[in-house]
Scaffold this motif. Structure first.
Motif, PDB file in Angstrom:
ATOM      1  N   GLU A   1       0.826  -1.211   0.000  1.00 18.04           N
ATOM      2  CA  GLU A   1       0.000   0.000   0.000  1.00 18.04           C
ATOM      3  C   GLU A   1       0.864   1.267   0.000  1.00 18.04           C
ATOM      4  O   GLU A   1       0.503   2.265  -0.633  1.00 18.04           O
ATOM      5  CB  GLU A   1      -0.925   0.006   1.212  1.00 18.04           C
ATOM      6  N   ILE A   2       2.001   1.218   0.700  1.00 18.86           N
ATOM      7  CA  ILE A   2       2.903   2.371   0.711  1.00 18.86           C
ATOM      8  C   ILE A   2       3.495   2.596  -0.676  1.00 18.86           C
ATOM      9  O   ILE A   2       3.549   3.730  -1.177  1.00 18.86           O
ATOM     10  CB  ILE A   2       4.023   2.180   1.757  1.00 18.86           C
ATOM     11  N   LYS A   3       3.914   1.508  -1.316  1.00 21.21           N
ATOM     12  CA  LYS A   3       4.459   1.616  -2.673  1.00 21.21           C
ATOM     13  C   LYS A   3       3.421   2.194  -3.629  1.00 21.21           C
ATOM     14  O   LYS A   3       3.730   3.038  -4.466  1.00 21.21           O
ATOM     15  CB  LYS A   3       4.912   0.234  -3.159  1.00 21.21           C
ATOM     16  N   GLU A   4       2.193   1.724  -3.498  1.00 19.68           N
ATOM     17  CA  GLU A   4       1.118   2.214  -4.364  1.00 19.68           C
ATOM     18  C   GLU A   4       0.829   3.687  -4.113  1.00 19.68           C
ATOM     19  O   GLU A   4       0.541   4.441  -5.048  1.00 19.68           O
ATOM     20  CB  GLU A   4      -0.144   1.379  -4.139  1.00 19.68           C
ATOM     21  N   ALA A   5       0.912   4.106  -2.858  1.00 22.39           N
ATOM     22  CA  ALA A   5       0.660   5.511  -2.517  1.00 22.39           C
ATOM     23  C   ALA A   5       1.729   6.414  -3.114  1.00 22.39           C
ATOM     24  O   ALA A   5       1.428   7.500  -3.626  1.00 22.39           O
ATOM     25  CB  ALA A   5       0.617   5.675  -1.002  1.00 22.39           C
ATOM     26  N   VAL A   6       2.988   5.975  -3.062  1.00 20.14           N
ATOM     27  CA  VAL A   6       4.079   6.761  -3.645  1.00 20.14           C
ATOM     28  C   VAL A   6       3.935   6.837  -5.160  1.00 20.14           C
ATOM     29  O   VAL A   6       4.082   7.907  -5.763  1.00 20.14           O
ATOM     30  CB  VAL A   6       5.452   6.167  -3.261  1.00 20.14           C
TER      31      VAL A   6
ATOM     32  N   GLY B   1      -3.879  18.553  -8.400  1.00 20.30           N
ATOM     33  CA  GLY B   1      -2.815  18.696  -7.408  1.00 20.30           C
ATOM     34  C   GLY B   1      -3.263  18.352  -6.011  1.00 20.30           C
ATOM     35  O   GLY B   1      -2.495  17.808  -5.214  1.00 20.30           O
ATOM     36  N   GLY B   2      -4.514  18.650  -5.689  1.00 21.63           N
ATOM     37  CA  GLY B   2      -5.022  18.356  -4.367  1.00 21.63           C
ATOM     38  C   GLY B   2      -5.218  16.882  -4.107  1.00 21.63           C
ATOM     39  O   GLY B   2      -5.484  16.480  -2.973  1.00 21.63           O
ATOM     40  N   LYS B   3      -5.097  16.058  -5.156  1.00 19.48           N
ATOM     41  CA  LYS B   3      -5.320  14.625  -5.025  1.00 19.48           C
ATOM     42  C   LYS B   3      -4.022  13.834  -4.927  1.00 19.48           C
ATOM     43  O   LYS B   3      -4.048  12.604  -4.849  1.00 19.48           O
ATOM     44  CB  LYS B   3      -6.129  14.123  -6.225  1.00 19.48           C
ATOM     45  N   GLN B   4      -2.891  14.487  -4.918  1.00 25.37           N
ATOM     46  CA  GLN B   4      -1.608  13.789  -4.932  1.00 25.37           C
ATOM     47  C   GLN B   4      -1.450  12.805  -3.784  1.00 25.37           C
ATOM     48  O   GLN B   4      -0.833  11.747  -3.935  1.00 25.37           O
ATOM     49  CB  GLN B   4      -0.461  14.794  -4.895  1.00 25.37           C
ATOM     50  N   LEU B   5      -1.987  13.134  -2.630  1.00 22.80           N
ATOM     51  CA  LEU B   5      -1.795  12.310  -1.444  1.00 22.80           C
ATOM     52  C   LEU B   5      -2.975  11.377  -1.168  1.00 22.80           C
ATOM     53  O   LEU B   5      -3.044  10.788  -0.094  1.00 22.80           O
ATOM     54  CB  LEU B   5      -1.520  13.205  -0.230  1.00 22.80           C
ATOM     55  N   ASP B   6      -3.864  11.218  -2.141  1.00 25.57           N
ATOM     56  CA  ASP B   6      -5.021  10.347  -1.953  1.00 25.57           C
ATOM     57  C   ASP B   6      -4.609   8.898  -1.687  1.00 25.57           C
ATOM     58  O   ASP B   6      -5.321   8.150  -1.007  1.00 25.57           O
ATOM     59  CB  ASP B   6      -5.946  10.406  -3.169  1.00 25.57           C
ATOM     60  N   GLY B   7      -3.471   8.488  -2.241  1.00 31.83           N
ATOM     61  CA  GLY B   7      -2.986   7.140  -1.983  1.00 31.83           C
ATOM     62  C   GLY B   7      -2.657   6.922  -0.516  1.00 31.83           C
ATOM     63  O   GLY B   7      -2.885   5.831   0.030  1.00 31.83           O
ATOM     64  N   PHE B   8      -2.153   7.961   0.139  1.00 29.28           N
ATOM     65  CA  PHE B   8      -1.844   7.866   1.562  1.00 29.28           C
ATOM     66  C   PHE B   8      -3.123   7.920   2.401  1.00 29.28           C
ATOM     67  O   PHE B   8      -3.195   7.307   3.470  1.00 29.28           O
ATOM     68  CB  PHE B   8      -0.876   8.976   1.968  1.00 29.28           C
TER      69      PHE B   8
END
Length: 232
Positions: free
Chosen positions: A9-14, A39-46
């Motif tokens: 999940e961390i790899k996918e978030a990065v 741009g506001g969605k960049q951290l959606d994986g986290f």
């Protein structure tokens, strides 16, 4: 929690972070303002990572909030946090702020620091003033993703025209400054836990230092959520 339990999940978030950032850069040349939205969605994986961690810890989906997470403040009406856990009895159990910076370090580092400090002070003051009655202090988390490149690892000149800065800022790079920020945010108990992750590409990332690693952040988060299992 094992060290590599959420490695995928961390790899996918990065990877999602860089893919979304690439889309933002392409979109920023048009006039639709889509670049800012993406741009506001960049951290959606986290955010998805935190959601899975919470669910695995026994938190029902109905108690996890990832949009419109407005929490009342003291110095301002409210603050939109990136991730919340709220019990069925409406107790604020956890609030997490996610931030990133790749490039433009000189222009934005102070802004990031002021945002992090201000958000925590505002929430803790509201808590002191009984905005969250009949509950224990919530768990506050701060997760920062910073780019690792020639600009971010080079020593930064300090402004000491009148007074000297603290010694730890001498010869410190911007990544060093983020490390100092995250360590002190936790040391001064502005946040219960902080994490600082560096990245230089979709498959290139790591912890800046162990005491504020993403793995330790998630470990503490899991332990905290499980300690309140009776709330759900």
């Amino acid at each position: 929690m094992s060290q590599d339990k959420y490695l995928r999940e961390i790899k996918e978030a990065v990877a999602f972070f860089w893919k979304t950032k690439s889309k933002q850069l392409v979109s920023s040349v048009d006039k639709s303002n889509r670049g800012a939205v993406v741009g506001g969605k960049q951290l959606d994986g986290f955010v998805s990572l935190l959601k899975k961690v919470a669910e695995d810890s026994g938190v029902p989906d109905s108690c996890i909030f990832t949009k419109n997470n407005y929490v009342p403040g003291f110095f301002r009406s409210s603050k939109n946090w990136d991730f919340l856990v709220v019990t069925p009895s409406k107790k604020l159990l956890a609030a997490v702020e996610l931030k990133s910076q790749v490039g433009s370090y000189g222009n934005n580092f102070n802004n990031r620091a002021e945002e992090a400090i201000g958000s925590a002070v505002d929430l803790w003051t509201a808590y002191r003033e009984n905005q969250f009655p009949n509950q224990q202090a919530p768990w506050l988390g701060y997760l920062m993703v910073v780019g690792k490149d020639a600009r971010s690892i080079a020593p930064v000149k300090n402004n000491e025209s009148i007074f000297p800065v603290l010694t730890e800022f001498r010869e410190a790079s911007y990544i060093d400054r983020y490390r100092i920020l995250c360590e002190k945010l936790k040391l001064e108990r502005h946040y219960t836990s902080t994490a600082l992750l560096w990245t230089s590409g979709e498959n290139e990332y790591g912890n800046v230092t162990e005491n504020i690693s993403l793995e330790s952040f998630l470990k503490f988060f899991v332990a905290y959520l499980k300690s309140f299992s009776d709330e759900f």
